[in-house]
Design a protein around this motif. Sequence first.
Motif, PDB file in Angstrom:
ATOM      1  N   ARG A   1       1.199   6.941   5.462  1.00 12.95           N
ATOM      2  CA  ARG A   1       1.691   8.298   5.212  1.00 12.95           C
ATOM      3  C   ARG A   1       0.573   9.322   5.339  1.00 12.95           C
TER       4      ARG A   1
ATOM      5  N   TRP B   1       9.160   5.759  10.227  1.00 11.46           N
ATOM      6  CA  TRP B   1       8.844   5.090   8.966  1.00 11.46           C
ATOM      7  C   TRP B   1       9.513   3.721   9.007  1.00 11.46           C
TER       8      TRP B   1
ATOM      9  N   VAL C   1       9.421   1.032   4.013  1.00 12.06           N
ATOM     10  CA  VAL C   1       9.175   1.864   2.838  1.00 12.06           C
ATOM     11  C   VAL C   1       9.340   0.979   1.609  1.00 12.06           C
TER      12      VAL C   1
ATOM     13  N   GLY D   1       8.970   4.748  -2.812  1.00 12.68           N
ATOM     14  CA  GLY D   1       8.794   5.546  -1.598  1.00 12.68           C
ATOM     15  C   GLY D   1       7.475   5.380  -0.891  1.00 12.68           C
ATOM     16  N   GLU D   2       6.705   4.367  -1.249  1.00  8.09           N
ATOM     17  CA  GLU D   2       5.419   4.153  -0.578  1.00  8.09           C
ATOM     18  C   GLU D   2       5.660   3.625   0.835  1.00  8.09           C
ATOM     19  N   LEU D   3       5.108   4.332   1.803  1.00  5.21           N
ATOM     20  CA  LEU D   3       5.245   3.930   3.198  1.00  5.21           C
ATOM     21  C   LEU D   3       4.249   2.814   3.481  1.00  5.21           C
TER      22      LEU D   3
END
Length: 133
Positions: free
Chosen positions: A68, A107, A110, A114-116
């Motif tokens: 991200r 993306w 995930v 919400g951590e990519l």
Amino acid sequence: MIGFFGDIVFETSDRRILTFQGLQRDSAARWAKHDAIGRKPASEFLGPDLDTITFTVMLNGNYGVKPRDEMERWLIKSRTGEVETLVIGNRGLGVDRWKVLSVSQAWNVVMNRGELFSGQVDITLEEYLGVLT
């Protein structure tokens, strides 16, 4: 080190992998067409057009990068109009510098909150020659 675009360093090491794939450079010429009655138009060479370069940056949290954050760096360059030198190996590409024309993000994975974890960024650069005087 593989190369760099401004402060973004493309590298492979035992701690970090940040590189690109599918780099393609396109060059074109500029031509004018002058219409004439009763015959084919005449062509006039105006000069070279600006080159473009496209490539994909694969981002994976397993390889010492924060996907991200890396995506955000490219987005900022696009939105602020930064122009940078593009160097691959020990040689610069183009006549001068390059501007980020477009950034496309995917993306892929995930994680929780919400951590990519992984993704990719498709980048299009265009030559920047500045204002002629």
